[in-house]
Design a protein around this motif. Sequence first.
Motif, PDB file in Angstrom:
ATOM      1  N   LEU A   1       0.851  -1.224   0.021  1.00  0.00           N
ATOM      2  CA  LEU A   1      -0.081  -0.062  -0.110  1.00  0.00           C
ATOM      3  C   LEU A   1       0.785   1.197  -0.010  1.00  0.00           C
ATOM      4  O   LEU A   1       1.713   1.513   1.041  1.00  0.00           O
TER       5      LEU A   1
ATOM      6  N   TRP B   1       1.162   5.010   0.264  1.00  0.00           N
ATOM      7  CA  TRP B   1       0.280   6.116   0.659  1.00  0.00           C
ATOM      8  C   TRP B   1       1.096   7.499   0.597  1.00  0.00           C
ATOM      9  O   TRP B   1       0.825   8.503   0.815  1.00  0.00           O
TER      10      TRP B   1
ATOM     11  N   VAL C   1      -2.319   5.206  -2.942  1.00  0.00           N
ATOM     12  CA  VAL C   1      -3.519   5.791  -2.367  1.00  0.00           C
ATOM     13  C   VAL C   1      -3.534   7.386  -2.596  1.00  0.00           C
ATOM     14  O   VAL C   1      -2.434   7.918  -2.315  1.00  0.00           O
TER      15      VAL C   1
ATOM     16  N   PRO D   1      -3.770  10.448   1.494  1.00  0.00           N
ATOM     17  CA  PRO D   1      -3.055   9.478   2.619  1.00  0.00           C
ATOM     18  C   PRO D   1      -4.068   9.333   3.897  1.00  0.00           C
ATOM     19  O   PRO D   1      -3.989   8.541   4.628  1.00  0.00           O
TER      20      PRO D   1
ATOM     21  N   ALA E   1      -5.528   5.889   3.785  1.00  0.00           N
ATOM     22  CA  ALA E   1      -4.697   4.826   3.906  1.00  0.00           C
ATOM     23  C   ALA E   1      -5.266   3.517   4.484  1.00  0.00           C
ATOM     24  O   ALA E   1      -5.323   2.385   4.192  1.00  0.00           O
TER      25      ALA E   1
ATOM     26  N   GLU F   1      -8.488   1.901   2.992  1.00  0.00           N
ATOM     27  CA  GLU F   1      -7.874   1.305   1.469  1.00  0.00           C
ATOM     28  C   GLU F   1      -7.236  -0.131   2.011  1.00  0.00           C
ATOM     29  O   GLU F   1      -7.343  -1.158   1.236  1.00  0.00           O
TER      30      GLU F   1
ATOM     31  N   MET G   1       3.512  -2.640   5.045  1.00  0.00           N
ATOM     32  CA  MET G   1       3.173  -1.353   5.089  1.00  0.00           C
ATOM     33  C   MET G   1       4.255  -0.378   5.407  1.00  0.00           C
ATOM     34  O   MET G   1       4.974  -0.766   6.412  1.00  0.00           O
TER      35      MET G   1
END
Length: 176
Positions: free
Chosen positions: A20, A22, A47, A50, A53, A56, A65
């Motif tokens: 992810l 972000w 993303v 932010p 995040a 998502e 992450m």
Amino acid sequence: LAVRAITAAFPTIGAHTRLLCWLPLANLFQRVLDFCALATGATSYVVADPRQAMAEAAAVRPQLMIGVPRFYERVHAEIVARVARSPLPARWLFARAVSAGAAAAATSTPSRRLAQRAADRLVLARVRAVFGGEVEYLVSGSAPMARHLLDWYEAVGLPVYEAYGVSENIVPVALN
């Protein structure tokens, strides 16, 4: 070189991995992680906002992450605030589960592992579900993370690795 070093140190990053993304792409550590994704065939989900995040994360279900300590502080604070609004039995169960996770992380014994597994089934898996439920570890950079947060995340089954690097050359120097 940085991409080869990171992918060699973390061989679990591969074609099956979902990341992810972000942080802004101007963030050099995020950029290096995206290069690692390209090199290994991992999928990076970007993303746009932010602040979204964590929303998502539930849809993406990332395996790892990265973020800054303030991000992890905010997520922790939100989880703790949700628990504080819960009925007393739920608050008690949450506190016992985190305590069992911390004890098992500190010293693994058969009884502590058993207590941790029970805590995991009852509570801790739900905490990890906030991150999508499949995160193997979190990476934090840009500043040191408070020890109590490192311990708390470890207790709930989300180890945090702190990265240190030199922004001028985008090469991560160290990771705990």
